[in-house]
Scaffold this motif. Sequence first.
Motif, PDB file in Angstrom:
ATOM      1  N   ILE A 141       1.053  -1.253   0.152  1.00 25.35           N
ATOM      2  CA  ILE A 141      -0.045   0.610   0.353  1.00 25.35           C
ATOM      3  C   ILE A 141       0.513   1.418  -0.122  1.00 25.35           C
ATOM      4  N   THR A 142       1.601   1.060   0.986  1.00 22.36           N
ATOM      5  CA  THR A 142       3.077   2.333   1.225  1.00 22.36           C
ATOM      6  C   THR A 142       3.991   2.710  -0.299  1.00 22.36           C
ATOM      7  N   ALA A 143       4.150   1.631  -0.894  1.00 18.69           N
ATOM      8  CA  ALA A 143       4.393   1.659  -2.564  1.00 18.69           C
ATOM      9  C   ALA A 143       3.888   1.687  -3.271  1.00 18.69           C
ATOM     10  N   ALA A 144       2.446   1.934  -2.811  1.00 15.49           N
ATOM     11  CA  ALA A 144       1.604   1.871  -4.262  1.00 15.49           C
ATOM     12  C   ALA A 144       1.221   3.650  -3.915  1.00 15.49           C
ATOM     13  N   VAL A 145       1.232   4.277  -3.292  1.00 14.91           N
ATOM     14  CA  VAL A 145       1.017   5.544  -2.959  1.00 14.91           C
ATOM     15  C   VAL A 145       2.263   6.518  -3.022  1.00 14.91           C
ATOM     16  N   TRP A 146       3.253   6.004  -2.773  1.00  9.03           N
ATOM     17  CA  TRP A 146       4.348   6.373  -3.323  1.00  9.03           C
ATOM     18  C   TRP A 146       4.137   6.751  -4.857  1.00  9.03           C
ATOM     19  N   ALA A 147       3.902   5.251  -5.494  1.00 11.98           N
ATOM     20  CA  ALA A 147       4.511   5.208  -7.184  1.00 11.98           C
ATOM     21  C   ALA A 147       3.507   6.208  -7.386  1.00 11.98           C
ATOM     22  N   PHE A 148       2.003   6.417  -6.971  1.00 10.81           N
ATOM     23  CA  PHE A 148       0.896   6.981  -7.288  1.00 10.81           C
ATOM     24  C   PHE A 148       1.588   9.121  -7.254  1.00 10.81           C
ATOM     25  N   THR A 149       2.311   8.961  -6.547  1.00  7.86           N
ATOM     26  CA  THR A 149       2.648  10.559  -6.545  1.00  7.86           C
ATOM     27  C   THR A 149       3.082  10.683  -7.624  1.00  7.86           C
ATOM     28  N   TYR A 150       3.431  10.122  -8.687  1.00  4.98           N
ATOM     29  CA  TYR A 150       4.256  10.043  -9.897  1.00  4.98           C
ATOM     30  C   TYR A 150       3.057  10.027 -10.963  1.00  4.98           C
ATOM     31  N   SER A 151       2.227  10.067 -11.197  1.00  7.96           N
ATOM     32  CA  SER A 151       0.707   9.980 -12.117  1.00  7.96           C
ATOM     33  C   SER A 151       0.966  11.668 -11.978  1.00  7.96           C
ATOM     34  N   ARG A 152      -0.386  11.489 -13.105  1.00  7.81           N
ATOM     35  CA  ARG A 152      -1.255  12.994 -13.721  1.00  7.81           C
ATOM     36  C   ARG A 152      -1.993  13.257 -13.118  1.00  7.81           C
ATOM     37  N   TYR A 153      -2.402  12.012 -12.220  1.00  6.51           N
ATOM     38  CA  TYR A 153      -3.904  12.683 -11.652  1.00  6.51           C
ATOM     39  C   TYR A 153      -2.922  12.744 -10.305  1.00  6.51           C
ATOM     40  N   ALA A 154      -1.878  12.881  -9.109  1.00 12.12           N
ATOM     41  CA  ALA A 154      -1.979  13.288  -8.055  1.00 12.12           C
ATOM     42  C   ALA A 154      -2.146  14.105  -7.761  1.00 12.12           C
ATOM     43  N   ALA A 155      -2.187  14.953  -7.913  1.00 17.38           N
ATOM     44  CA  ALA A 155      -2.219  16.503  -7.416  1.00 17.38           C
ATOM     45  C   ALA A 155      -3.982  16.015  -7.115  1.00 17.38           C
ATOM     46  N   ARG A 156      -4.887  15.634  -7.812  1.00 17.99           N
ATOM     47  CA  ARG A 156      -6.325  15.700  -7.919  1.00 17.99           C
ATOM     48  C   ARG A 156      -6.930  14.511  -6.924  1.00 17.99           C
ATOM     49  N   CYS A 157      -5.788  13.592  -6.585  1.00 16.42           N
ATOM     50  CA  CYS A 157      -6.780  13.040  -6.031  1.00 16.42           C
ATOM     51  C   CYS A 157      -5.499  12.424  -4.545  1.00 16.42           C
ATOM     52  N   MET A 158      -4.975  13.376  -4.644  1.00 13.33           N
ATOM     53  CA  MET A 158      -4.093  12.949  -3.618  1.00 13.33           C
ATOM     54  C   MET A 158      -4.407  12.557  -1.829  1.00 13.33           C
ATOM     55  N   LEU A 162      -4.203   9.377  -0.496  1.00 17.32           N
ATOM     56  CA  LEU A 162      -3.289   9.193   1.585  1.00 17.32           C
ATOM     57  C   LEU A 162      -4.259   8.830   2.262  1.00 17.32           C
ATOM     58  N   SER A 163      -5.609   9.338   2.329  1.00 19.40           N
ATOM     59  CA  SER A 163      -6.892   8.770   3.381  1.00 19.40           C
ATOM     60  C   SER A 163      -7.322   7.385   3.616  1.00 19.40           C
ATOM     61  N   ALA A 164      -7.193   6.677   2.065  1.00 19.97           N
ATOM     62  CA  ALA A 164      -6.967   5.542   1.414  1.00 19.97           C
ATOM     63  C   ALA A 164      -6.454   4.520   2.520  1.00 19.97           C
ATOM     64  N   ALA A 165      -5.202   4.933   1.824  1.00 18.18           N
ATOM     65  CA  ALA A 165      -3.505   4.329   2.219  1.00 18.18           C
ATOM     66  C   ALA A 165      -3.597   4.241   4.038  1.00 18.18           C
ATOM     67  N   THR A 166      -3.633   5.633   4.346  1.00 13.96           N
ATOM     68  CA  THR A 166      -3.492   5.670   5.774  1.00 13.96           C
ATOM     69  C   THR A 166      -4.185   4.813   6.755  1.00 13.96           C
ATOM     70  N   MET A 167      -5.496   4.496   5.351  1.00 13.80           N
ATOM     71  CA  MET A 167      -6.787   3.935   6.757  1.00 13.80           C
ATOM     72  C   MET A 167      -6.132   3.006   6.554  1.00 13.80           C
ATOM     73  N   LEU A 168      -5.889   1.680   5.542  1.00 13.15           N
ATOM     74  CA  LEU A 168      -5.175   0.317   5.279  1.00 13.15           C
ATOM     75  C   LEU A 168      -4.895  -0.234   5.790  1.00 13.15           C
ATOM     76  N   THR A 169      -2.889   0.769   5.786  1.00 11.85           N
ATOM     77  CA  THR A 169      -2.102   1.622   7.072  1.00 11.85           C
ATOM     78  C   THR A 169      -1.937   0.958   8.687  1.00 11.85           C
ATOM     79  N   GLY A 170      -2.896   1.700   8.604  1.00 14.08           N
ATOM     80  CA  GLY A 170      -3.673   1.600  10.253  1.00 14.08           C
ATOM     81  C   GLY A 170      -4.287   0.658  10.768  1.00 14.08           C
ATOM     82  N   LEU A 171      -5.388   0.072   9.907  1.00  8.49           N
ATOM     83  CA  LEU A 171      -5.535  -1.385  10.189  1.00  8.49           C
ATOM     84  C   LEU A 171      -4.764  -2.167   9.903  1.00  8.49           C
TER      85      LEU A 171
END
Length: 175
Positions: free
Chosen positions: A33-50, A54-63
């Motif tokens: 999950i952490t690696a996927a979010v890090w990779a997502f930061t390099y996509s063109r959608y990152a600015a709109r959906c960050m 991040l909320s979904a990723a930290t929620m899953l990591t917290g779980l």
Amino acid sequence: AFLFVTYALFDALFVPERKYLFWAIRWGVAFPITAAVWAFTYSRYAARCMQPALSAATMLTGLTFIAMYLLAPADKQFAYLGGLVQILFAIYTLLRFRFVWAAATFTTLLFIFTALALFVSGLPPDRLISATAFLFGNNFLGMLACYAIEHYTRHNFFLSRQLESKKRRLGVVIR
């Protein structure tokens, strides 16, 4: 990645009887999950959906940290509460969450932790009250920190915009 390796060693030393289960949770769920979010930061959608990403990723990591807390032997559970506190720290200060997203994300994790600890884990009442009070207090402090960071960031942005506007007007007057 450094923290994942360090905590995997911690699992091996602290709960050797459950290390493979915890490694499966740590390396099979939290790290991808952490690696996927890090990779997502390099996509063109990152600015709109960050923020939602991040909320979904930290929620899953917290779980995953909640799961390890509940699966740890009773005398070792306190050590895994620290992972949840580190998620709190990251959400409220390091990951540049907006206040509303940060508060909603960690407060949801906190309620999930409390419900699972209350209804599933069979924790002794004193330990449940202690852990919940500790997390609620840290959540409140995290909210204050996040609010202050966002407030002063917005304030500085507003002041710099005003300064730029005044410079432009001054440039027009001088010419």
